[in-house]
Design an enzyme around this catalytic site. Sequence first.
Site, PDB file in Angstrom:
ATOM      1  N   HIS A  37       0.813  -1.370   0.016  1.00 56.12           N
ATOM      2  CA  HIS A  37       0.100  -0.055  -0.012  1.00 56.12           C
ATOM      3  C   HIS A  37       0.933   1.328  -0.040  1.00 56.12           C
ATOM      4  O   HIS A  37       0.581   2.389  -0.843  1.00 56.12           O
ATOM      5  CB  HIS A  37      -0.880  -0.004   1.344  1.00 56.12           C
ATOM      6  N   GLN A  61     -18.028  -6.421  -1.532  1.00 55.11           N
ATOM      7  CA  GLN A  61     -17.114  -7.319  -2.381  1.00 55.11           C
ATOM      8  C   GLN A  61     -16.629  -8.664  -1.563  1.00 55.11           C
ATOM      9  O   GLN A  61     -15.920  -9.376  -2.255  1.00 55.11           O
ATOM     10  CB  GLN A  61     -15.895  -6.634  -2.560  1.00 55.11           C
ATOM     11  N   GLY A 147      -2.647  -1.747  -7.334  1.00 60.41           N
ATOM     12  CA  GLY A 147      -1.558  -2.821  -7.336  1.00 60.41           C
ATOM     13  C   GLY A 147      -1.749  -3.963  -8.362  1.00 60.41           C
ATOM     14  O   GLY A 147      -2.905  -4.491  -8.399  1.00 60.41           O
ATOM     15  N   ASP A 150      -3.421  -7.555  -7.735  1.00 60.06           N
ATOM     16  CA  ASP A 150      -4.832  -7.828  -8.079  1.00 60.06           C
ATOM     17  C   ASP A 150      -4.884  -7.497  -9.584  1.00 60.06           C
ATOM     18  O   ASP A 150      -5.511  -6.271  -9.966  1.00 60.06           O
ATOM     19  CB  ASP A 150      -5.691  -7.056  -7.151  1.00 60.06           C
ATOM     20  N   VAL A 176       4.864  -5.503  -4.414  1.00 59.47           N
ATOM     21  CA  VAL A 176       5.932  -5.524  -3.483  1.00 59.47           C
ATOM     22  C   VAL A 176       5.751  -6.740  -2.681  1.00 59.47           C
ATOM     23  O   VAL A 176       4.830  -7.496  -2.306  1.00 59.47           O
ATOM     24  CB  VAL A 176       5.555  -4.724  -2.667  1.00 59.47           C
ATOM     25  N   SER A 186      -2.235  -8.049   3.437  1.00 63.18           N
ATOM     26  CA  SER A 186      -2.927  -7.836   4.680  1.00 63.18           C
ATOM     27  C   SER A 186      -3.330  -9.224   5.107  1.00 63.18           C
ATOM     28  O   SER A 186      -3.241  -9.501   6.383  1.00 63.18           O
ATOM     29  CB  SER A 186      -4.048  -7.202   4.623  1.00 63.18           C
TER      30      SER A 186
HETATM   31  P1  AMP Z   1      -6.153  -4.016  -0.441  1.00 71.19           P
HETATM   32  O1  AMP Z   1      -6.087  -3.080   0.704  1.00 71.19           O
HETATM   33  O2  AMP Z   1      -5.716  -5.366  -0.138  1.00 71.19           O
HETATM   34  O3  AMP Z   1      -7.853  -3.822  -1.310  1.00 71.19           O
HETATM   35  O4  AMP Z   1      -5.180  -3.321  -1.498  1.00 71.19           O
HETATM   36  C1  AMP Z   1      -5.496  -1.960  -1.797  1.00 71.19           C
HETATM   37  C2  AMP Z   1      -4.544  -1.671  -2.978  1.00 71.19           C
HETATM   38  O5  AMP Z   1      -3.165  -1.930  -2.642  1.00 71.19           O
HETATM   39  C3  AMP Z   1      -4.964  -2.535  -4.296  1.00 71.19           C
HETATM   40  O6  AMP Z   1      -4.729  -1.589  -5.481  1.00 71.19           O
HETATM   41  C4  AMP Z   1      -3.851  -3.709  -4.265  1.00 71.19           C
HETATM   42  O7  AMP Z   1      -3.628  -4.031  -5.418  1.00 71.19           O
HETATM   43  C5  AMP Z   1      -2.647  -3.035  -3.615  1.00 71.19           C
HETATM   44  N1  AMP Z   1      -1.701  -4.101  -3.300  1.00 71.19           N
HETATM   45  C6  AMP Z   1      -1.952  -5.024  -2.151  1.00 71.19           C
HETATM   46  N2  AMP Z   1      -0.948  -5.647  -1.900  1.00 71.19           N
HETATM   47  C7  AMP Z   1       0.016  -5.120  -2.751  1.00 71.19           C
HETATM   48  C8  AMP Z   1       1.385  -5.512  -2.922  1.00 71.19           C
HETATM   49  N3  AMP Z   1       1.896  -6.437  -2.198  1.00 71.19           N
HETATM   50  N4  AMP Z   1       2.137  -4.748  -3.842  1.00 71.19           N
HETATM   51  C9  AMP Z   1       1.599  -3.732  -4.347  1.00 71.19           C
HETATM   52  N5  AMP Z   1       0.288  -3.295  -4.367  1.00 71.19           N
HETATM   53  C10 AMP Z   1      -0.544  -4.133  -3.460  1.00 71.19           C
END
Ligand code: AMP
Length: 281
Positions: A37, A61, A147, A150, A176, A186
Amino acid sequence: MEIITSVKDMQNKVMSLKNQGKTIGFVPTMGFLHEGHLTLVENAREKSDYVAMSIFVNPLQFGPNEDFERYPRDIKRDEQLARQAGVDLLFYPSVEEMYKHNRTFKLSVENKVDILCGSKRPGHFDGVATVLIKLFNIVQPTYAYFGMKDAQQVAVVSSLIDEYNFPIELIPVETVREKDGLAKSSRNVYLTDEERKQAVVIYQSLQLARELIEKGETNPEVVQAAMEEYIKSHSSAVIDYVEIYSFPDLKTLTTLSGLVLIAVAIRFTNVRLIDNMTMEV
Ligand code: AMP
């Protein structure tokens, strides 16, 4: 860093920024922040005058048997991390604030969702698209950061922005990873110690696919089978899918060529993990 919890306050803030001619870089998240993030935030800071992050665990979702209730949350820690990373505006609405209406409309994503996570999580992308339409309207970002972890989400959001004429530039950001290659997530906190060790098989199976393709393999089924075999023989995880498509249109390929997405989802006792790699063939 300003923290805003009401939609109205957020809209007023955004209007005043727009009146000052500021560009807004937006990072939508579900919180429990990690370096993935924060890398999106870092990217947003490079390009935008103002960085807005949302933290919202979106019930729409999550499927009925998924982890909405137990999704990890720690807003105090998140606030600190977001502030340190240089977020200017943290939008942290409650579920009631975001979904206060009796819904008149139900969005259905028609394309790109009968495969990968979309097929395993029915309705997931309907929920993602619904919340993003709301967030895009509230935050009115110039740039939105997502990211590549996804990748299907990136493909769907790219269509959402195009088809609904949002004046937003989508900026995908590389995944990352932990030192051993596991994609930061997470949900990694759900892994037992033993599962955490084994979880690296996802990344290793993607590396195996890269090697095979670099050596000249162009049959997606051969690559897929090799990856499945690798995961099965090196972990106790259950394979949800190993799939290969063109990217970003997510079409089935009989021969690998162009930009391809190789994506994996596996399940351990209490957690489902996803990862992927795109490569030009
Ligand atoms: P989330 O909180 O899991 O919904 O993720 C929020 C954003 O962070 C989304 O655009 C994810 O694709 C991105 N994201 C989650 N994990 C990673 C990671 N390891 N590297 C880069 N972006 C990430």
